[in-house]
Write a protein that holds these residues in place. Sequence first.
Motif, PDB file in Angstrom:
ATOM      1  N   VAL A  22       0.850  -1.194   0.000  1.00 12.92           N
ATOM      2  CA  VAL A  22       0.000   0.000   0.000  1.00 12.92           C
ATOM      3  C   VAL A  22       0.886   1.245   0.000  1.00 12.92           C
ATOM      4  N   GLY A  23       0.272   2.419   0.098  1.00 11.56           N
ATOM      5  CA  GLY A  23       0.988   3.682   0.006  1.00 11.56           C
ATOM      6  C   GLY A  23       1.997   3.904   1.120  1.00 11.56           C
ATOM      7  N   ASP A  24       2.800   4.950   0.970  1.00 14.94           N
ATOM      8  CA  ASP A  24       3.886   5.225   1.901  1.00 14.94           C
ATOM      9  C   ASP A  24       3.431   6.092   3.073  1.00 14.94           C
ATOM     10  N   ALA A  25       4.295   6.195   4.074  1.00 13.03           N
ATOM     11  CA  ALA A  25       3.962   6.935   5.296  1.00 13.03           C
ATOM     12  C   ALA A  25       3.926   8.438   5.062  1.00 13.03           C
ATOM     13  N   GLU A  26       4.783   8.941   4.160  1.00 16.35           N
ATOM     14  CA  GLU A  26       4.898  10.388   3.984  1.00 16.35           C
ATOM     15  C   GLU A  26       3.733  10.971   3.206  1.00 16.35           C
ATOM     16  N   ASN A  27       3.438  10.382   2.047  1.00 18.50           N
ATOM     17  CA  ASN A  27       2.432  10.959   1.150  1.00 18.50           C
ATOM     18  C   ASN A  27       1.199  10.083   0.948  1.00 18.50           C
ATOM     19  N   GLY A  28       1.266   8.836   1.379  1.00 15.49           N
ATOM     20  CA  GLY A  28       0.131   7.936   1.197  1.00 15.49           C
ATOM     21  C   GLY A  28      -0.167   7.628  -0.254  1.00 15.49           C
ATOM     22  N   ILE A  29       0.853   7.722  -1.136  1.00 13.51           N
ATOM     23  CA  ILE A  29       0.627   7.519  -2.577  1.00 13.51           C
ATOM     24  C   ILE A  29       0.496   6.024  -2.866  1.00 13.51           C
ATOM     25  N   TRP A  30      -0.698   5.628  -3.306  1.00 15.79           N
ATOM     26  CA  TRP A  30      -1.012   4.228  -3.626  1.00 15.79           C
ATOM     27  C   TRP A  30      -1.706   4.244  -4.980  1.00 15.79           C
ATOM     28  N   ASN A  31      -1.162   3.526  -5.918  1.00 13.04           N
ATOM     29  CA  ASN A  31      -1.681   3.499  -7.288  1.00 13.04           C
ATOM     30  C   ASN A  31      -3.183   3.234  -7.292  1.00 13.04           C
ATOM     31  N   ARG A  80      -6.385   7.360   6.074  1.00 10.84           N
ATOM     32  CA  ARG A  80      -6.741   8.751   5.778  1.00 10.84           C
ATOM     33  C   ARG A  80      -5.787   9.352   4.731  1.00 10.84           C
ATOM     34  N   LYS A  81      -4.493   8.999   4.827  1.00  9.16           N
ATOM     35  CA  LYS A  81      -3.530   9.492   3.838  1.00  9.16           C
ATOM     36  C   LYS A  81      -3.835   8.934   2.455  1.00  9.16           C
ATOM     37  N   PHE A  82      -4.173   7.632   2.393  1.00 10.82           N
ATOM     38  CA  PHE A  82      -4.520   7.042   1.098  1.00 10.82           C
ATOM     39  C   PHE A  82      -5.694   7.793   0.472  1.00 10.82           C
ATOM     40  N   LEU A  83      -6.735   8.017   1.283  1.00 11.19           N
ATOM     41  CA  LEU A  83      -7.948   8.633   0.765  1.00 11.19           C
ATOM     42  C   LEU A  83      -7.675  10.056   0.292  1.00 11.19           C
ATOM     43  N   ARG A  84      -6.880  10.817   1.051  1.00  7.15           N
ATOM     44  CA  ARG A  84      -6.552  12.187   0.635  1.00  7.15           C
ATOM     45  C   ARG A  84      -5.830  12.175  -0.705  1.00  7.15           C
ATOM     46  N   SER A  85      -4.870  11.251  -0.839  1.00  8.74           N
ATOM     47  CA  SER A  85      -4.105  11.162  -2.082  1.00  8.74           C
ATOM     48  C   SER A  85      -5.018  10.800  -3.256  1.00  8.74           C
ATOM     49  N   TRP A  86      -5.919   9.832  -3.044  1.00 10.28           N
ATOM     50  CA  TRP A  86      -6.834   9.423  -4.126  1.00 10.28           C
ATOM     51  C   TRP A  86      -7.789  10.546  -4.510  1.00 10.28           C
ATOM     52  N   MET A  87      -8.335  11.230  -3.512  1.00 14.09           N
ATOM     53  CA  MET A  87      -9.358  12.241  -3.796  1.00 14.09           C
ATOM     54  C   MET A  87      -8.786  13.402  -4.596  1.00 14.09           C
ATOM     55  N   ASP A 122     -13.923  -4.486   8.450  1.00  8.43           N
ATOM     56  CA  ASP A 122     -14.835  -3.558   9.144  1.00  8.43           C
ATOM     57  C   ASP A 122     -14.078  -2.349   9.688  1.00  8.43           C
ATOM     58  N   ASP A 123     -12.872  -2.602  10.228  1.00 11.42           N
ATOM     59  CA  ASP A 123     -12.052  -1.491  10.721  1.00 11.42           C
ATOM     60  C   ASP A 123     -11.737  -0.514   9.588  1.00 11.42           C
ATOM     61  N   LEU A 124     -11.457  -1.073   8.412  1.00 12.14           N
ATOM     62  CA  LEU A 124     -11.135  -0.238   7.251  1.00 12.14           C
ATOM     63  C   LEU A 124     -12.331   0.630   6.869  1.00 12.14           C
ATOM     64  N   LEU A 125     -13.514   0.021   6.776  1.00 10.85           N
ATOM     65  CA  LEU A 125     -14.705   0.776   6.388  1.00 10.85           C
ATOM     66  C   LEU A 125     -15.004   1.881   7.398  1.00 10.85           C
ATOM     67  N   GLU A 126     -14.827   1.571   8.659  1.00 13.38           N
ATOM     68  CA  GLU A 126     -15.085   2.570   9.700  1.00 13.38           C
ATOM     69  C   GLU A 126     -14.122   3.754   9.559  1.00 13.38           C
ATOM     70  N   GLU A 127     -12.864   3.457   9.263  1.00 15.50           N
ATOM     71  CA  GLU A 127     -11.872   4.524   9.120  1.00 15.50           C
ATOM     72  C   GLU A 127     -12.139   5.350   7.864  1.00 15.50           C
ATOM     73  N   LEU A 128     -12.554   4.720   6.762  1.00 13.52           N
ATOM     74  CA  LEU A 128     -12.900   5.451   5.544  1.00 13.52           C
ATOM     75  C   LEU A 128     -14.075   6.394   5.807  1.00 13.52           C
ATOM     76  N   ARG A 129     -15.059   5.916   6.534  1.00  6.32           N
ATOM     77  CA  ARG A 129     -16.241   6.729   6.849  1.00  6.32           C
ATOM     78  C   ARG A 129     -15.836   7.915   7.738  1.00  6.32           C
ATOM     79  N   ALA A 130     -14.959   7.669   8.689  1.00  4.27           N
ATOM     80  CA  ALA A 130     -14.501   8.737   9.583  1.00  4.27           C
ATOM     81  C   ALA A 130     -13.665   9.772   8.818  1.00  4.27           C
ATOM     82  N   ALA A 131     -13.014   9.321   7.743  1.00  2.00           N
ATOM     83  CA  ALA A 131     -12.193  10.232   6.953  1.00  2.00           C
ATOM     84  C   ALA A 131     -13.020  11.055   5.971  1.00  2.00           C
TER      85      ALA A 131
END
Length: 1024
Positions: free
Chosen positions: A843-852, A1013-1020, A925-934
């Motif tokens: 998955v993406g990196d710690a600094e930028n969360g860049i995930w293809n 949250r970093k992944f989602l910010r990068s994707w959005m 489920d943990d993932l979905l909850e975190e996506l919703r919170a983000a």
Amino acid sequence: MAHLSQERVQQLYDAFGELKVLDDIVRHRSTDNPPTPILGYPRFENSVDDYERFTGKQLDEFIDATVKVYLASGLEPDTRATVALLAPSNVDFIVSVFALTRLGYSVLCLSLRIAPLAVINLLKKTDCSTIIHGHSAQVKSTVERVNQDFQIRALKIPIRRQYDRPNSGEAPFVRKYDREEENKRIALILHSSGSTGLPKPIMLSHRAILTHPTQGSGLHNFNALPWYHLYGISTSLQAMWMRKTAHLYNTSLPLTSENLVAVMKVIRPEAIHAVPYCLGLLAEKKSGIDAMRACQVVTAAGARTPDELGDRLVKEGINFGVVFGTTEAGLAGDSMRRAKGDNSWNYLRLYANIRKYVYMNPLGDNLYECVYLKGHPALSTSNSDFPAPGSWHSRDVFSPHPTIPDIWKYVTRIDDRITLVNGEKVLPLPIEGRIREDPLVRESAVVGVDQPIPGLLVFRAKEADHMSNDAYIESIWPSVADANSCAEAFSQITKEMIIPIPSHVEYPQTDKGSIIRAQVYAEFADEIKEMYATLEGKQEGTLILDQVELEDFLMKAFKEAIGVALETPETDFFSAGIDSLKAIQMRRVIQKSLHLNGQVLGQNVVYEYGNARRLAHYIRCLREGESQVHNDESTLMKELIKKYSNFEKQAIITGATGSLGAHTLAQLVAKANVGTVYCLVRGANPRQRVLDSLTERGLQLSSAKEAKIVALTSDLVRSDLGLNPSIIEKMRKEVSLIIHIAWPVNFNISLKSFEPHIGGLNNLIHFSLSVERDGPAQLFFCSSISTASNTRTNAPVPESAVENFAFASNMGYAHSKLVGEHIVRNAARAGAQTYVLRIGQIVGDAENGIWNDKESIPLLIRSALTLKALPAMSQKCSWIPVDTLATAILELSQSLTKSSTLNGVDPRRSDIFYNLVNPKEFSWDDLLEELRAAGLQFETIPFTEWLQKLQKSATLGQENRNPAVKLIEYFKTSYGFDHGVGDKRVRFETKAAERDSATMRSPPDIVKDGYVRKFLRSWMRRWG
């Protein structure tokens, strides 16, 4: 720059809003009252002493009459067809351009310089079957040769006596069309110069062309460029639209300083727009300088203006600047809009209206490639999704001003950079531009691709015909020396590397006067080959000297030949400032001067022996056939200690253009004990692609770290890896680590299709076994957990071989990785230091969360934007961040280096397998909850229901908005089980990985540490 009042500028822009098609420029000017001349051209085809000037009304009448000539020839109005125009760029050409667009055609404007093969290629690519041609024998011959291989309809271009006639009272031609739709259609098709292959068509809509007219200076101008080049069209339209006269050069006359000065005297333009070559011709005469000084504006474009020429023009009091643009994206900026006293004529200021659509992509060494972004009003093409979808990499290279922010100096084309065999990049344009300024030089071309030093082809001016080659080189040497003074040491030209070419010999060039580099190299290949063969030099001199005499000879030769004074015979060459170029020069001097008993000195002989005393000893031994033993045993001992105490790690990495490869590379070059990292890359421009990959992932390297990277075009299928023999030999002596990441991630192709890549792994293993430094090099094969994802036991998958082939996922990709694992194990048993890294979900990196975001999980999550739902699943996730994984791999290398032996894997250890998955798991489920919170909005629904929604999205044609629809079958196979979601899950043991890697013992928690949250910010940012 002429001053236009704010009111006048506003009037121009308001009127410009009415322009929808190219023809509107003439139609608007046809109603001028009083009428103003908007086009100037010599009255006679063989003279410059009388310019005619045509008003918009006259041109409009010419165009209408030409339309009727075409109609009479059977050329009916058509908005879907393309017509080619191959003719001199004169009034006939311009009138036909407007007439054909008035009929609705797209017009393919062909250069008179391109070969029939190139014409055919352009006709095919533009689906064009009609060509309108000029009347000269040369043009007719080209058309006939084209027609032999490609059936076309050929029509002669209407000439002046056909369209300049009294008005017969006929009604003007009218074609009804939707102006908004016409605005989007292709008006003109221009083409590239073909300097790197066949010319490529460049489509320009009416809208794209009409971005140019309001950018002008509002002056009567002179333009020596043809209308099949955008700069020629652009500057002409600017004058015509602003009710000024666009004066053209007579295409039937040779372009000489005398003819150009004569033109200036007749038309007295307020602005001159030309290529640098044309301005250089004007600058040859005082009257030409005076004519330019009288202009309000003098601009150059189409090629790089040599600094010496531009500086001279500015010093003469000429208001000179450069304009930069491309056919694909129009004009980008100029250097005219600079403050008083600012003489930075060679630094561009990007136009304000497009600045946000230009990205300067760092290449290293303070160089940047100009990249145009989607949204640019004149951009007509794209070739990359970096840094954003729809981008166009121009391959034009710039450097920033040292003190003034956001202004840029054009340096070269990426294609023009010459890579020497040692990887150094020579920038030829500044060198060639300076040498071209010499009055005895017609043109120059730097050569040296894959050679140790650069060379130079110099095309003589006629004035130098009477000179011998040696006398000619001496005459132009001050210009060459001046060019050398501004070039890096490895780029400098020596006298013996200059080839004079007679003045009558032609060379391939573009319409703008620039050399076509690839064609020049091909055409003069024999001369270039002979020059480098002479450099290798098997001839030898006659001097026979003893040890002391040899030392004296060398000390004197170093000083006289290359200007390096050695304090003593034991002074280290490298420390004394002898670079690779000087070392090669000295090797040639020695070879030519000394009797060597028929032996040929190695290219690196100067560096190999290090000082004059040891070099003299080697030369004497070589001549006398003695064994080469240094008398100074203590010196030899010190040398051996130094040579074999170098523990700096040299590495090979494949897949550096991908995410894991880029992060691994960045961490490798950051290590103090790592020297060179060889990046083996498929395809052209390897270094640029590697640097692009780093930039794309937010990985910024210092110049020192970047200097460690040597990127090479490679073909792993070949036993020599597709590399130069000297490079392979060098790597065999240096490399101690190989990380093999590159592998096609394609889940649809069969195992058989992966065989070339399996063969490539085998070749890398053989290479690792051939490494001379401390035995076999470590080789890490990046495999995949898919090799065991169908394991049918409840126990975790151990860090050992998968013996049951049925345990691999049922796809060619997994099968190929499993084959690779067994090959690696067999190699280890045979003495290789080979290891398998069985990698899980990256998955993406710690600094930028860049995930293809084109991978399956990001696409699944993206579906929530369209479906407003995500599936419930009972999965456990063991995702590992890409930078964490890269760190773990390097830690494993370090641990295994400490425990390995010279004979391969330490016999006390049997494990060569590591399962690299994150030991810290989390639930779906943990993932979905975190996506919703983000902030992602969706409802959680059963998997089968989500799959139905996805299938419906596919039937609605929502592939662009919801690209997850492309993976319906994959989702069904991977997550669906008996019409629901299977709870079968394979776990992977990580004991060995945790034992040998500190990072694997304390990996990040993807949910708790904020990665989601970093992944989602990068994707959005990409999904909008």
